[in-house]
Motif scaffolding. Structure first.
Motif, PDB file in Angstrom:
ATOM      1  N   HIS A 122      -5.105  -0.270  -9.146  1.00 30.20           N
ATOM      2  CA  HIS A 122      -3.857  -0.854  -8.661  1.00 30.20           C
ATOM      3  C   HIS A 122      -3.618  -2.208  -9.325  1.00 30.20           C
ATOM      4  O   HIS A 122      -4.575  -2.864  -9.752  1.00 30.20           O
ATOM      5  N   VAL A 123      -2.371  -2.594  -9.396  1.00 31.40           N
ATOM      6  CA  VAL A 123      -2.035  -3.967  -9.776  1.00 31.40           C
ATOM      7  C   VAL A 123      -2.172  -4.786  -8.499  1.00 31.40           C
ATOM      8  O   VAL A 123      -1.263  -4.846  -7.676  1.00 31.40           O
ATOM      9  N   SER A 179      -8.344  -1.869  -1.980  1.00 36.03           N
ATOM     10  CA  SER A 179      -8.227  -2.020  -3.427  1.00 36.03           C
ATOM     11  C   SER A 179      -7.227  -3.115  -3.781  1.00 36.03           C
ATOM     12  O   SER A 179      -7.521  -4.000  -4.601  1.00 36.03           O
ATOM     13  N   LEU A 180      -6.064  -3.092  -3.155  1.00 38.00           N
ATOM     14  CA  LEU A 180      -5.044  -4.104  -3.437  1.00 38.00           C
ATOM     15  C   LEU A 180      -5.519  -5.509  -3.070  1.00 38.00           C
ATOM     16  O   LEU A 180      -5.231  -6.472  -3.775  1.00 38.00           O
ATOM     17  N   ARG A 181      -6.252  -5.624  -1.964  1.00 33.22           N
ATOM     18  CA  ARG A 181      -6.772  -6.931  -1.547  1.00 33.22           C
ATOM     19  C   ARG A 181      -7.818  -7.470  -2.515  1.00 33.22           C
ATOM     20  O   ARG A 181      -7.899  -8.674  -2.765  1.00 33.22           O
ATOM     21  N   ASP A 182      -8.625  -6.544  -3.091  1.00 33.96           N
ATOM     22  CA  ASP A 182      -9.784  -6.920  -3.916  1.00 33.96           C
ATOM     23  C   ASP A 182      -9.468  -6.700  -5.396  1.00 33.96           C
ATOM     24  O   ASP A 182     -10.094  -5.881  -6.064  1.00 33.96           O
ATOM     25  N   TRP A 183      -8.454  -7.394  -5.891  1.00 31.21           N
ATOM     26  CA  TRP A 183      -8.075  -7.414  -7.307  1.00 31.21           C
ATOM     27  C   TRP A 183      -7.450  -6.117  -7.824  1.00 31.21           C
ATOM     28  O   TRP A 183      -7.091  -6.028  -8.995  1.00 31.21           O
ATOM     29  N   GLY A 184      -7.365  -5.090  -6.989  1.00 28.52           N
ATOM     30  CA  GLY A 184      -6.886  -3.792  -7.452  1.00 28.52           C
ATOM     31  C   GLY A 184      -7.985  -2.890  -7.970  1.00 28.52           C
ATOM     32  O   GLY A 184      -7.726  -1.815  -8.528  1.00 28.52           O
ATOM     33  N   SER A 188       0.823  -1.215   0.000  1.00 25.12           N
ATOM     34  CA  SER A 188       0.000   0.000   0.000  1.00 25.12           C
ATOM     35  C   SER A 188       0.853   1.260   0.000  1.00 25.12           C
ATOM     36  O   SER A 188       0.439   2.302  -0.523  1.00 25.12           O
ATOM     37  N   LEU A 189       2.052   1.163   0.566  1.00 26.09           N
ATOM     38  CA  LEU A 189       2.932   2.333   0.638  1.00 26.09           C
ATOM     39  C   LEU A 189       3.609   2.632  -0.698  1.00 26.09           C
ATOM     40  O   LEU A 189       4.269   3.658  -0.829  1.00 26.09           O
ATOM     41  N   THR A 190       3.435   1.729  -1.681  1.00 25.63           N
ATOM     42  CA  THR A 190       3.991   1.970  -3.014  1.00 25.63           C
ATOM     43  C   THR A 190       2.944   2.513  -3.978  1.00 25.63           C
ATOM     44  O   THR A 190       3.224   2.701  -5.165  1.00 25.63           O
ATOM     45  N   SER A 191       1.731   2.758  -3.489  1.00 22.76           N
ATOM     46  CA  SER A 191       0.626   3.148  -4.362  1.00 22.76           C
ATOM     47  C   SER A 191       0.874   4.502  -5.022  1.00 22.76           C
ATOM     48  O   SER A 191       1.248   5.478  -4.349  1.00 22.76           O
ATOM     49  N   PRO A 192       0.613   4.624  -6.333  1.00 24.83           N
ATOM     50  CA  PRO A 192       0.707   5.931  -7.000  1.00 24.83           C
ATOM     51  C   PRO A 192      -0.226   6.972  -6.399  1.00 24.83           C
ATOM     52  O   PRO A 192       0.010   8.176  -6.547  1.00 24.83           O
ATOM     53  N   GLN A 193      -1.279   6.523  -5.701  1.00 24.89           N
ATOM     54  CA  GLN A 193      -2.207   7.472  -5.093  1.00 24.89           C
ATOM     55  C   GLN A 193      -1.578   8.267  -3.948  1.00 24.89           C
ATOM     56  O   GLN A 193      -2.148   9.255  -3.497  1.00 24.89           O
TER      57      GLN A 193
END
Length: 434
Positions: A282-283, A241-246, A94-99
């Motif tokens: 997200h990926v 978001s990351l947990r649920d397919w992005g 999550s800390l790498t998210s572009p958001q």
């Protein structure tokens, strides 16, 4: 009486009959496990009821479990996952998210972590293209210190991700203050320490994110399972978001259009009005857990204080019973902490006339289960030999843990009779060398 009620009553009866068939403890015959789940008839009934209702995916129980867990651990948001390892992956990713814009972690950035631990604290760092910076620990508490972390901070350091060792909190308030002063993220791996406190506050609430494991060895269980917790609503949304397919959509399973503009978004290079349920920001992964696991978690959560008290009592009984034992360094709690212990850890002194293998084989021959302090020095494992990492100072104590440390259990399934037998066995082993 309806059919469901009849079935559940039979389940309760079956559990009671099963309990009556349990044999009394027999020293040297009954195995003393180092860890394990403690399950009762309420747990069995919770699982069966979820099965009867065919709640096979994440649903009402998962959402309720998340809310109650967040309330229990004094955080705003909790996201249930399929394992504690997945929770660690999601927290770090999550800390790498572009958001997060310029505040995001990027490949090559450094994350400070402990060398003597379990790989699932370190693997997410490597898997996200970041560089682990290994710091050493202190013998006795088996945690690192604020001073060691401060000395490890370099120009590319962006985060700290450290586990509370076997339920014993590290100096997490001071580490959080250090992180804030250097604009670093802090991820608390709280998987072994649910219910532990530091300076009167529950662990898991000091960092930007924290994680929990519900594997059967841990404080409460959902079978397999874990959770990511945070007070930061931006990070919570990214974790979900990351947990649920992005996906970008935040509708609960089976729901649609909770934002009331499902067909009014324009994101990325997609056409205006593309269905928000199928827009991905997200990926990501699919790391959800289901309602049957959550149903068990809800039942177990009612006993979290009881389980913590049993762990503390078993640890105290071992500590008092082994006081003064030669050639063994006994464990100690971090000052200002009240650990909900995961295990009772022992390190052989340098002058011991026997090796760890000798004492472990002796205990195992008496059906006393033992475990090493996980991986020992992770930097020495084949998985990391060709991976980029940095070592801050030396890892002398981590090497001692690799060579001379092990632990025995304190989980709630261990009785006073069992702790006394463990104490007597260790003292008898020492007498062989006196």
């Amino acid at each position: 009486m309806d059919t469901k009620t009849q079935i559940l009553e039979l389940v309760r009866k079956y559990d009671q009959e099963s309990s009556q068939r349990t044999s009394p403890f027999q020293p040297g015959i009954t195995p003393i496990l180092p860890s394990g789940a403690v399950l009762n008839e309420d747990d069995r009934m919770a699982l069966v009821e979820a099965a009867l209702e065919m709640r096979i995916a994440a649903g009402v129980s998962a959402r309720r479990f998340e809310r109650l867990l967040a309330r229990t651990l004094n955080t705003r948001k909790a996201h249930f996952t399929n394992s504690g390892s997945s929770a660690n992956l999601l927290a770090l990713a999550s800390l790498t998210s572009p958001q997060l814009g310029d505040a995001r972690l990027r490949p090559g950035d450094e994350v400070i972590t402990v060398a003597a631990g379990f790989p699932t604290t370190v693997n997410p760092i490597v898997q996200n293209g970041l560089t682990p910076v290994f710091v050493d620990i202190e013998l006795g508490t088996y945690n690192t210190t604020v001073e060691r972390i401060a000395a490890a901070i370099g120009p590319r350091t962006r985060a700290i991700m450290i586990a509370h060792a076997l339920g014993n909190p590290y100096q997490v308030q001071e580490v959080a203050e250090l992180a804030a002063s250097h604009d670093l993220y802090l991820v608390e791996d709280n998987c072994d320490a649910v219910g532990s406190t530091y300076k009167g506050r529950l662990t898991g609430g000091f960092g930007d994110l924290s994680t929990v494991s519900f594997y059967p060895a841990h404080h409460i269980t959902t079978g397999e399972g874990g959770c990511v917790l945070t007070d930061n609503l931006v990070l919570a949304r990214i974790v979900e978001s990351l947990r649920d397919w992005g996906r970008d959509c935040w509708c609960e399973p089976g729901e649609s259009d909770t934002c009331h503009k499902r067909f009014s978004y324009q994101l990325g290079n997609l056409p205006y009005g593309y269905d928000h349920k199928y827009i991905f920001s997200h990926v990501g992964y699919n790391l959800k857990a289901g309602d049957m696991q959550a149903a068990l978690g809800l039942s177990q959560l009612t006993r979290v204080m009881e389980f913590g008290a049993a762990r503390r009592e078993n640890w105290r009984r071992l500590r008092e019973g082994l006081d003064g034992l030669p050639w063994f360094l006994l464990p100690s709690a971090t000052p200002d902490s009240d650990p909900s212990w995961f295990g009772f850890v022992l390190t052989l002194t340098e002058d011991a006339p026997f090796g760890r293998k000798d004492v472990v084989e002796f205990l195992e021959s008496r059906k006393i289960g033992t475990r090493l302090l996980f991986a020992g020095n992770l930097a020495r494992h084949p998985a990391y030999l060709d991976r980029p990492y940095r070592i801050s100072e030396d890892l002398a104590n981590s090497d001692i843990v690799t060579d001379r440390t092990f632990w025995v259990g304190v989980y709630p399934g261990i009785t006073q009779e069992m702790t006394d037998y463990m104490t007597e066995s260790l003292r008898e082993f020492v007498r062989l060398y006196r």
